[in-house]
Design a protein around this motif. Structure first.
Motif, short mmCIF file in Angstrom:
data_model
loop_
_atom_site.label_atom_id
_atom_site.label_comp_id
_atom_site.label_asym_id
_atom_site.label_seq_id
_atom_site.Cartn_x
_atom_site.Cartn_y
_atom_site.Cartn_z
N PHE A 48 -26.51 6.17 -22.47
CA PHE A 48 -26.25 7.58 -22.72
C PHE A 48 -26.02 8.32 -21.42
O PHE A 48 -26.62 7.99 -20.39
CB PHE A 48 -27.43 8.21 -23.46
N ASN A 50 -25.96 12.30 -19.86
CA ASN A 50 -26.29 13.70 -20.09
C ASN A 50 -25.42 14.54 -19.18
O ASN A 50 -25.56 14.52 -17.97
CB ASN A 50 -27.76 13.97 -19.79
N TRP A 55 -26.79 14.86 -24.45
CA TRP A 55 -26.78 13.40 -24.34
C TRP A 55 -25.69 12.85 -25.26
O TRP A 55 -25.62 13.20 -26.43
CB TRP A 55 -28.13 12.81 -24.75
N THR A 56 -24.84 11.98 -24.71
CA THR A 56 -23.75 11.37 -25.45
C THR A 56 -23.78 9.86 -25.20
O THR A 56 -23.86 9.43 -24.05
CB THR A 56 -22.39 11.94 -24.99
N ARG A 57 -23.71 9.09 -26.28
CA ARG A 57 -23.65 7.63 -26.14
C ARG A 57 -22.25 7.26 -25.64
O ARG A 57 -21.25 7.75 -26.14
CB ARG A 57 -23.92 6.95 -27.48
#
Length: 128
Positions: A48, A50, A55-57
């Motif tokens: 992930f 940030n 937060w982004t996978r």
């Protein structure tokens, strides 16, 4: 391109001993132009990023100033990632990117939602 590994395995360049981190969780590479890239290694719990408090996978992304990195549930300081390439002459992070761009519009094009008192329906009308 120089590549380093991150994960629980003792052979990784950055060893992260945490239950949610895979044996070889991610790969970090230094491109010819000095930009640092991180790529998930098809891990169970994901990698992930940030950026701008979200937060982004990710599958693969270049790292920017101020980014946060998490392997599974374990957050790794950005400094630990960049330290993998200590001694390299051209390590650099990109300028912080924002997830969206705001374009300004003329005032007459900006719409403001309001409830119509006669019908009760929400309508949009131009400001100004």
């Amino acid at each position: 391109m120089m590549e380093k590994t991150c994960g629980r395995d003792s052979t990784c360049d950055l060893v992260v001993d945490h239950a949610t981190v895979s044996r070889i969780h991610a790969r970090v590479s230094l491109a010819g132009d000095g930009v640092v890239w991180i790529q998930d290694n098809v891990s169970s719990n994901g990698t992930f990023l940030n950026r701008c408090e979200k937060w982004t996978r990710i599958g693969k992304a270049s790292l920017c100033i101020g980014d946060g990195i998490r392997f599974g549930d374990f957050e790794v300081p950005l400094e630990q990632i960049t330290a993998l390439f200590t001694g390299q002459t051209k390590v650099r992070l990109r300028a912080r990117r924002f997830p969206f761009q705001v374009k300004s519009a003329p005032v007459e094009q900006i719409l403001k939602p309001r409830r119509n008192p006669a019908t009760g329906r929400v309508e949009e009308k131009p400001l100004g």
